[in-house]
Design a protein around this motif. Structure first.
Motif, PDB file in Angstrom:
ATOM      1  N   ALA A   1       0.840  -1.209   0.000  1.00 22.90           N
ATOM      2  CA  ALA A   1       0.000   0.000   0.000  1.00 22.90           C
ATOM      3  C   ALA A   1       0.871   1.253   0.000  1.00 22.90           C
ATOM      4  N   ALA A   2       1.868   1.286   0.872  1.00 25.66           N
ATOM      5  CA  ALA A   2       2.753   2.454   0.944  1.00 25.66           C
ATOM      6  C   ALA A   2       3.525   2.624  -0.363  1.00 25.66           C
TER       7      ALA A   2
ATOM      8  N   ARG B   1       1.864   9.354  -5.767  1.00 27.10           N
ATOM      9  CA  ARG B   1       1.696  10.766  -5.400  1.00 27.10           C
ATOM     10  C   ARG B   1       2.873  11.372  -4.656  1.00 27.10           C
ATOM     11  N   GLY B   2       3.832  10.566  -4.244  1.00 25.07           N
ATOM     12  CA  GLY B   2       4.950  11.084  -3.458  1.00 25.07           C
ATOM     13  C   GLY B   2       4.638  11.022  -1.976  1.00 25.07           C
ATOM     14  N   VAL B   3       5.661  10.796  -1.195  1.00 15.65           N
ATOM     15  CA  VAL B   3       5.483  10.576   0.242  1.00 15.65           C
ATOM     16  C   VAL B   3       4.811  11.754   0.941  1.00 15.65           C
ATOM     17  N   ASP B   4       5.126  12.965   0.529  1.00 18.15           N
ATOM     18  CA  ASP B   4       4.578  14.144   1.211  1.00 18.15           C
ATOM     19  C   ASP B   4       3.080  14.315   0.994  1.00 18.15           C
ATOM     20  N   GLU B   5       2.549  13.745  -0.069  1.00 20.19           N
ATOM     21  CA  GLU B   5       1.137  13.916  -0.407  1.00 20.19           C
ATOM     22  C   GLU B   5       0.255  12.770   0.090  1.00 20.19           C
ATOM     23  N   VAL B   6       0.840  11.807   0.767  1.00 27.89           N
ATOM     24  CA  VAL B   6       0.101  10.632   1.222  1.00 27.89           C
ATOM     25  C   VAL B   6      -0.025  10.678   2.739  1.00 27.89           C
ATOM     26  N   THR B   7      -1.201  10.325   3.253  1.00 27.67           N
ATOM     27  CA  THR B   7      -1.389  10.280   4.708  1.00 27.67           C
ATOM     28  C   THR B   7      -1.282   8.839   5.197  1.00 27.67           C
ATOM     29  N   THR B   8      -0.961   8.702   6.470  1.00 29.23           N
ATOM     30  CA  THR B   8      -0.908   7.361   7.057  1.00 29.23           C
ATOM     31  C   THR B   8      -2.294   6.721   7.046  1.00 29.23           C
ATOM     32  N   GLN B   9      -3.334   7.536   7.164  1.00 25.39           N
ATOM     33  CA  GLN B   9      -4.700   6.999   7.112  1.00 25.39           C
ATOM     34  C   GLN B   9      -4.967   6.349   5.755  1.00 25.39           C
ATOM     35  N   GLU B  10      -4.496   6.991   4.683  1.00 26.47           N
ATOM     36  CA  GLU B  10      -4.680   6.420   3.345  1.00 26.47           C
ATOM     37  C   GLU B  10      -3.945   5.091   3.208  1.00 26.47           C
TER      38      GLU B  10
ATOM     39  N   ALA C   1      -3.193   3.016   5.694  1.00 27.97           N
ATOM     40  CA  ALA C   1      -3.930   2.045   6.507  1.00 27.97           C
ATOM     41  C   ALA C   1      -5.185   1.565   5.775  1.00 27.97           C
ATOM     42  N   ASP C   2      -5.906   2.491   5.169  1.00 28.93           N
ATOM     43  CA  ASP C   2      -7.125   2.123   4.444  1.00 28.93           C
ATOM     44  C   ASP C   2      -6.807   1.187   3.279  1.00 28.93           C
ATOM     45  N   LYS C   3      -5.787   1.533   2.517  1.00 27.74           N
ATOM     46  CA  LYS C   3      -5.422   0.710   1.351  1.00 27.74           C
ATOM     47  C   LYS C   3      -4.928  -0.673   1.793  1.00 27.74           C
TER      48      LYS C   3
ATOM     49  N   ASP D   1      -6.041  -2.144   4.382  1.00 31.93           N
ATOM     50  CA  ASP D   1      -7.187  -2.742   5.062  1.00 31.93           C
ATOM     51  C   ASP D   1      -6.872  -3.086   6.529  1.00 31.93           C
ATOM     52  N   ILE D   2      -6.259  -2.096   7.197  1.00 29.99           N
ATOM     53  CA  ILE D   2      -5.976  -2.233   8.628  1.00 29.99           C
ATOM     54  C   ILE D   2      -6.299  -0.901   9.302  1.00 29.99           C
ATOM     55  N   GLY D   3      -6.360  -0.893  10.613  1.00 26.01           N
ATOM     56  CA  GLY D   3      -6.561   0.336  11.356  1.00 26.01           C
ATOM     57  C   GLY D   3      -5.248   1.101  11.478  1.00 26.01           C
ATOM     58  N   THR D   4      -5.350   2.405  11.716  1.00 22.36           N
ATOM     59  CA  THR D   4      -4.127   3.206  11.854  1.00 22.36           C
ATOM     60  C   THR D   4      -3.337   2.781  13.084  1.00 22.36           C
ATOM     61  N   GLY D   5      -4.012   2.347  14.139  1.00 21.36           N
ATOM     62  CA  GLY D   5      -3.300   1.858  15.322  1.00 21.36           C
ATOM     63  C   GLY D   5      -2.435   0.663  14.981  1.00 21.36           C
ATOM     64  N   THR D   6      -2.973  -0.223  14.161  1.00 18.90           N
ATOM     65  CA  THR D   6      -2.204  -1.395  13.717  1.00 18.90           C
ATOM     66  C   THR D   6      -1.025  -0.958  12.856  1.00 18.90           C
ATOM     67  N   LEU D   7      -1.280   0.006  11.979  1.00 20.54           N
ATOM     68  CA  LEU D   7      -0.202   0.506  11.112  1.00 20.54           C
ATOM     69  C   LEU D   7       0.984   0.972  11.950  1.00 20.54           C
ATOM     70  N   PHE D   8       0.700   1.709  13.039  1.00 20.76           N
ATOM     71  CA  PHE D   8       1.779   2.261  13.854  1.00 20.76           C
ATOM     72  C   PHE D   8       2.498   1.208  14.691  1.00 20.76           C
ATOM     73  N   LEU D   9       1.951   0.001  14.759  1.00 18.94           N
ATOM     74  CA  LEU D   9       2.691  -1.102  15.384  1.00 18.94           C
ATOM     75  C   LEU D   9       3.830  -1.557  14.474  1.00 18.94           C
ATOM     76  N   TYR D  10       3.666  -1.330  13.174  1.00 19.11           N
ATOM     77  CA  TYR D  10       4.659  -1.767  12.189  1.00 19.11           C
ATOM     78  C   TYR D  10       5.647  -0.662  11.828  1.00 19.11           C
ATOM     79  N   ALA D  11       5.204   0.572  11.859  1.00 15.63           N
ATOM     80  CA  ALA D  11       6.065   1.724  11.568  1.00 15.63           C
ATOM     81  C   ALA D  11       5.475   2.928  12.287  1.00 15.63           C
ATOM     82  N   LYS D  12       6.284   3.588  13.090  1.00 12.48           N
ATOM     83  CA  LYS D  12       5.777   4.675  13.936  1.00 12.48           C
ATOM     84  C   LYS D  12       5.525   5.976  13.187  1.00 12.48           C
ATOM     85  N   THR D  13       6.182   6.145  12.043  1.00 16.15           N
ATOM     86  CA  THR D  13       6.051   7.392  11.297  1.00 16.15           C
ATOM     87  C   THR D  13       5.955   7.095   9.799  1.00 16.15           C
TER      88      THR D  13
END
Length: 200
Positions: A25-26, A33-42, A44-46, A48-60
Protein backbone atom coordinates in the motif's frame (compact mmCIF):
# COMPACT_ATOMS: atom_id res chain seq x y z
CA UNK A 1 14.01 -30.20 14.61
CA UNK A 2 16.10 -27.19 13.47
CA UNK A 3 14.53 -23.79 14.04
CA UNK A 4 14.50 -22.94 10.34
CA UNK A 5 12.33 -25.92 9.43
CA UNK A 6 9.58 -25.26 11.97
CA UNK A 7 6.28 -24.27 10.42
CA UNK A 8 5.42 -20.61 10.87
CA UNK A 9 2.56 -20.12 13.31
CA UNK A 10 -0.73 -18.46 12.40
CA UNK A 11 0.11 -15.33 14.40
CA UNK A 12 3.44 -14.89 12.63
CA UNK A 13 1.81 -15.52 9.23
CA UNK A 14 -0.83 -12.89 10.00
CA UNK A 15 1.86 -10.39 11.02
CA UNK A 16 3.84 -11.08 7.85
CA UNK A 17 0.73 -10.75 5.67
CA UNK A 18 -0.13 -7.41 7.29
CA UNK A 19 3.42 -6.18 6.79
CA UNK A 20 3.26 -7.18 3.13
CA UNK A 21 -0.07 -5.36 2.70
CA UNK A 22 1.31 -2.26 4.42
CA UNK A 23 4.46 -2.32 2.28
CA UNK A 24 2.46 -2.75 -0.94
CA UNK A 25 0.00 0.00 0.00
CA UNK A 26 2.75 2.45 0.94
CA UNK A 27 4.79 1.60 -2.16
CA UNK A 28 1.82 2.15 -4.49
CA UNK A 29 0.68 5.40 -2.87
CA UNK A 30 4.19 6.85 -2.54
CA UNK A 31 4.97 6.01 -6.19
CA UNK A 32 1.68 7.50 -7.35
CA UNK A 33 1.70 10.77 -5.40
CA UNK A 34 4.95 11.08 -3.46
CA UNK A 35 5.48 10.58 0.24
CA UNK A 36 4.58 14.14 1.21
CA UNK A 37 1.14 13.92 -0.41
CA UNK A 38 0.10 10.63 1.22
CA UNK A 39 -1.39 10.28 4.71
CA UNK A 40 -0.91 7.36 7.06
CA UNK A 41 -4.70 7.00 7.11
CA UNK A 42 -4.68 6.42 3.34
CA UNK A 43 -1.99 3.77 3.71
CA UNK A 44 -3.93 2.04 6.51
CA UNK A 45 -7.12 2.12 4.44
CA UNK A 46 -5.42 0.71 1.35
CA UNK A 47 -3.79 -2.02 3.47
CA UNK A 48 -7.19 -2.74 5.06
CA UNK A 49 -5.98 -2.23 8.63
CA UNK A 50 -6.56 0.34 11.36
CA UNK A 51 -4.13 3.21 11.85
CA UNK A 52 -3.30 1.86 15.32
CA UNK A 53 -2.20 -1.40 13.72
CA UNK A 54 -0.20 0.51 11.11
CA UNK A 55 1.78 2.26 13.85
CA UNK A 56 2.69 -1.10 15.38
CA UNK A 57 4.66 -1.77 12.19
CA UNK A 58 6.07 1.72 11.57
CA UNK A 59 5.78 4.67 13.94
CA UNK A 60 6.05 7.39 11.30
CA UNK A 61 5.50 7.97 7.60
CA UNK A 62 9.27 8.32 7.29
CA UNK A 63 9.68 4.80 8.64
CA UNK A 64 7.15 3.57 6.09
CA UNK A 65 9.20 5.16 3.34
CA UNK A 66 12.34 3.49 4.69
CA UNK A 67 10.50 0.16 4.70
CA UNK A 68 9.52 0.61 1.06
CA UNK A 69 12.81 2.03 -0.22
CA UNK A 70 15.16 -0.32 1.65
CA UNK A 71 14.16 -3.31 -0.46
CA UNK A 72 14.71 -1.45 -3.73
CA UNK A 73 18.04 -0.09 -2.44
CA UNK A 74 19.12 -3.63 -1.48
CA UNK A 75 18.23 -4.87 -4.97
CA UNK A 76 20.12 -1.98 -6.58
CA UNK A 77 23.18 -2.65 -4.45
CA UNK A 78 23.13 -6.36 -5.34
CA UNK A 79 22.88 -5.43 -9.02
CA UNK A 80 25.81 -3.01 -8.71
CA UNK A 81 28.00 -5.49 -6.84
CA UNK A 82 27.35 -8.13 -9.46
CA UNK A 83 28.18 -5.75 -12.31
CA UNK A 84 31.38 -4.55 -10.59
CA UNK A 85 32.77 -8.09 -10.32
CA UNK A 86 33.43 -8.33 -14.05
CA UNK A 87 34.84 -4.81 -14.52
CA UNK A 88 38.64 -4.60 -14.17
CA UNK A 89 38.99 -0.80 -14.07
CA UNK A 90 38.61 0.43 -10.47
CA UNK A 91 36.76 3.67 -11.30
CA UNK A 92 34.39 1.89 -13.69
CA UNK A 93 33.74 -0.82 -11.10
CA UNK A 94 32.99 1.76 -8.38
CA UNK A 95 30.59 3.52 -10.74
CA UNK A 96 28.95 0.17 -11.57
CA UNK A 97 28.04 -0.07 -7.87
CA UNK A 98 26.86 3.53 -7.69
CA UNK A 99 24.75 3.79 -10.85
CA UNK A 100 21.92 1.38 -9.84
CA UNK A 101 21.72 3.06 -6.42
CA UNK A 102 21.29 6.46 -8.08
CA UNK A 103 18.71 5.01 -10.50
CA UNK A 104 16.74 3.52 -7.62
CA UNK A 105 16.88 6.78 -5.68
CA UNK A 106 15.65 8.81 -8.67
CA UNK A 107 12.61 6.71 -9.61
CA UNK A 108 10.52 9.22 -7.68
CA UNK A 109 12.76 12.18 -6.90
CA UNK A 110 10.87 13.53 -3.88
CA UNK A 111 10.68 10.07 -2.32
CA UNK A 112 14.39 9.54 -2.98
CA UNK A 113 15.36 12.83 -1.38
CA UNK A 114 13.07 12.18 1.61
CA UNK A 115 14.61 8.72 1.98
CA UNK A 116 18.08 10.26 2.20
CA UNK A 117 16.83 12.80 4.75
CA UNK A 118 15.32 10.00 6.84
CA UNK A 119 18.63 8.12 6.80
CA UNK A 120 20.43 11.17 8.19
CA UNK A 121 17.83 12.55 10.59
CA UNK A 122 15.57 9.59 11.36
CA UNK A 123 15.51 7.66 14.62
CA UNK A 124 18.33 5.08 14.54
CA UNK A 125 16.43 2.99 17.09
CA UNK A 126 13.67 2.28 14.58
CA UNK A 127 14.15 -1.04 12.74
CA UNK A 128 13.78 0.23 9.16
CA UNK A 129 16.16 3.08 9.90
CA UNK A 130 18.70 0.56 11.19
CA UNK A 131 18.21 -1.43 7.99
CA UNK A 132 18.83 1.70 5.89
CA UNK A 133 22.02 2.46 7.81
CA UNK A 134 23.15 -1.13 7.33
CA UNK A 135 22.65 -0.70 3.58
CA UNK A 136 24.88 2.37 3.56
CA UNK A 137 27.55 0.36 5.41
CA UNK A 138 27.21 -2.46 2.85
CA UNK A 139 27.54 0.05 0.01
CA UNK A 140 30.74 1.44 1.49
CA UNK A 141 32.08 -2.10 2.02
CA UNK A 142 31.38 -2.98 -1.62
CA UNK A 143 33.18 0.18 -2.78
CA UNK A 144 36.10 -0.44 -0.40
CA UNK A 145 36.49 -3.99 -1.72
CA UNK A 146 36.79 -2.64 -5.27
CA UNK A 147 39.29 0.03 -4.19
CA UNK A 148 41.60 -2.63 -2.74
CA UNK A 149 41.67 -4.76 -5.88
CA UNK A 150 44.89 -3.43 -7.35
CA UNK A 151 46.80 -3.72 -4.08
CA UNK A 152 47.75 -0.04 -4.03
CA UNK A 153 45.21 0.96 -1.39
CA UNK A 154 45.29 -0.35 2.17
CA UNK A 155 42.13 -1.62 3.84
CA UNK A 156 42.02 1.45 6.10
CA UNK A 157 42.48 3.91 3.25
CA UNK A 158 39.93 2.03 1.14
CA UNK A 159 37.36 2.26 3.94
CA UNK A 160 38.00 6.00 4.32
CA UNK A 161 37.82 6.58 0.56
CA UNK A 162 34.61 4.55 0.35
CA UNK A 163 33.09 6.71 3.07
CA UNK A 164 34.00 9.84 1.09
CA UNK A 165 32.61 8.32 -2.12
CA UNK A 166 29.39 7.49 -0.28
CA UNK A 167 29.14 11.09 0.93
CA UNK A 168 29.67 12.39 -2.62
CA UNK A 169 26.94 10.10 -3.91
CA UNK A 170 24.58 11.13 -1.10
CA UNK A 171 25.07 14.88 -1.64
CA UNK A 172 24.74 14.58 -5.42
CA UNK A 173 21.45 12.69 -5.08
CA UNK A 174 20.06 14.99 -2.37
CA UNK A 175 21.18 18.38 -3.72
CA UNK A 176 18.36 20.73 -4.65
CA UNK A 177 20.35 21.91 -7.66
CA UNK A 178 20.10 18.36 -9.07
CA UNK A 179 16.32 17.92 -8.66
CA UNK A 180 15.62 18.09 -12.40
CA UNK A 181 18.85 16.44 -13.55
CA UNK A 182 18.63 13.01 -15.18
CA UNK A 183 20.39 9.98 -13.72
CA UNK A 184 23.20 10.18 -16.28
CA UNK A 185 24.13 13.73 -15.26
CA UNK A 186 24.18 12.84 -11.57
CA UNK A 187 26.27 9.73 -12.20
CA UNK A 188 28.72 11.81 -14.27
CA UNK A 189 28.96 14.41 -11.49
CA UNK A 190 29.78 11.66 -9.00
CA UNK A 191 32.28 10.06 -11.40
CA UNK A 192 34.11 13.35 -11.94
CA UNK A 193 34.57 13.78 -8.20
CA UNK A 194 35.49 10.17 -7.46
CA UNK A 195 38.05 10.13 -10.28
CA UNK A 196 40.21 12.79 -8.62
CA UNK A 197 40.18 10.90 -5.32
CA UNK A 198 41.51 7.61 -6.61
CA UNK A 199 45.21 6.77 -6.52
CA UNK A 200 46.96 7.27 -9.88
Amino acid sequence: MPLDSRPVGRRERNKQEKLERITAAARDLFAERGVDEVTTQEIADKADIGTGTLFLYAKTKGELLLLVQNSTYADALAQGRSAAESIPDVLDAVMAIIRPVVECNRKQVDNGRTYLREIVFGDPEEPYHRDALALTVQTEKAIADVLQRDGRTSAGDAATLAHVVSAIMFVSMAATINIDNPVGDIVQEIRDQVRVLLPR
